[in-house]
Design a protein around this motif. Structure first.
Motif, PDB file in Angstrom:
ATOM      1  N   ALA A   1       0.851  -1.196   0.000  1.00  0.00           N
ATOM      2  CA  ALA A   1       0.000   0.000   0.000  1.00  0.00           C
ATOM      3  C   ALA A   1       0.883   1.243   0.000  1.00  0.00           C
ATOM      4  CB  ALA A   1      -0.915   0.001   1.211  1.00  0.00           C
TER       5      ALA A   1
ATOM      6  N   ARG B   1      -0.813   4.560  -0.015  1.00  0.00           N
ATOM      7  CA  ARG B   1      -1.588   5.619   0.629  1.00  0.00           C
ATOM      8  C   ARG B   1      -2.571   4.997   1.608  1.00  0.00           C
ATOM      9  NH1 ARG B   1      -5.068   9.113  -1.887  1.00  0.00           N
ATOM     10  NH2 ARG B   1      -5.819   7.454  -3.208  1.00  0.00           N
ATOM     11  N   GLN B   2      -2.793   5.679   2.719  1.00  0.00           N
ATOM     12  CA  GLN B   2      -3.751   5.226   3.720  1.00  0.00           C
ATOM     13  C   GLN B   2      -4.641   6.403   4.100  1.00  0.00           C
ATOM     14  OE1 GLN B   2      -2.214   4.155   7.661  1.00  0.00           O
ATOM     15  NE2 GLN B   2      -3.683   2.483   7.714  1.00  0.00           N
TER      16      GLN B   2
ATOM     17  N   VAL C   1      -7.589   7.379   6.970  1.00  0.00           N
ATOM     18  CA  VAL C   1      -8.283   7.030   8.204  1.00  0.00           C
ATOM     19  C   VAL C   1      -9.485   7.961   8.306  1.00  0.00           C
ATOM     20  CG1 VAL C   1      -8.091   6.826  10.708  1.00  0.00           C
ATOM     21  CG2 VAL C   1      -6.111   6.304   9.257  1.00  0.00           C
TER      22      VAL C   1
ATOM     23  N   HIS D   1     -11.440  -0.224  -1.208  1.00  0.00           N
ATOM     24  CA  HIS D   1     -10.156   0.070  -0.565  1.00  0.00           C
ATOM     25  C   HIS D   1     -10.197  -0.057   0.962  1.00  0.00           C
ATOM     26  CE1 HIS D   1      -9.788   2.166  -4.483  1.00  0.00           C
ATOM     27  NE2 HIS D   1      -8.558   1.678  -4.403  1.00  0.00           N
TER      28      HIS D   1
ATOM     29  N   THR E   1     -10.766   2.506   7.800  1.00  0.00           N
ATOM     30  CA  THR E   1      -9.400   2.709   7.343  1.00  0.00           C
ATOM     31  C   THR E   1      -9.337   2.124   5.945  1.00  0.00           C
ATOM     32  OG1 THR E   1      -8.544   2.524   9.592  1.00  0.00           O
ATOM     33  CG2 THR E   1      -6.959   2.235   7.793  1.00  0.00           C
TER      34      THR E   1
ATOM     35  N   CYS F   1      -6.835   1.747   2.227  1.00  0.00           N
ATOM     36  CA  CYS F   1      -5.488   1.795   1.655  1.00  0.00           C
ATOM     37  C   CYS F   1      -5.556   1.603   0.156  1.00  0.00           C
ATOM     38  CB  CYS F   1      -4.610   0.677   2.223  1.00  0.00           C
ATOM     39  SG  CYS F   1      -4.076   0.940   3.902  1.00  0.00           S
TER      40      CYS F   1
END
Length: 131
Positions: free
Chosen positions: A26, A28-29, A31, A74, A128, A130
């Motif tokens: 991954a 990019r994440q 939240v 995602h 969350t 990703c």
């Protein structure tokens, strides 16, 4: 991004979620804060209607994800909070339909709470994601 389900037992699959997932690659994440059944001005909608609140909370979550260039596919973790677990479970098909449509079974937690931050709200979902 590579997602590998971890399910030492398969009972959770029938409920639409994995026990865990290994996320590799991954870049990019995102939240997300808890999303509820509020309109664009933050006013509660669908008071007393669990199904309506779940539907709008999911729409709001999808809008947040879209704003981040992602979608429900995602999502790697969901946190769900409700003032009435039994009523939420009766309407979980809404969540299942949206996740099934994108072939996603992320780990999730469902927690019963006394109340949510805004009086009248029955359901809140955070995520969350990703990519």
């Amino acid at each position: 991004m590579q997602r590998t389900p971890v399910n030492p037992w398969d009972w959770s699959l029938g409920l639409g979620y994995n026990q865990a997932e290994i996320i590799e690659g991954a870049t990019r994440q995102v939240v997300c804060a808890g999303q509820t059944a509020v309109d664009a001005e933050g006013k509660p909608q669908h008071l007393g209607d669990m199904r309506g609140q779940i539907g709008l909370a999911l729409e709001n979550l999808e809008a947040i994800l879209e704003g981040a260039g992602m979608g429900l596919s995602h999502v790697i973790k969901l946190g769900i909070y409700t003032t009435d677990v039994d009523e939420a479970l009766k309407n979980f098909d809404l969540l299942g339909m949206r996740l099934c449509a994108v072939q996603n079974t992320p780990p999730m937690t469902l927690v019963g709470v006394e109340r949510l931050a805004i009086p009248g709200l029955l359901f809140e979902i955070d995520a969350t994601a990703c990519a």
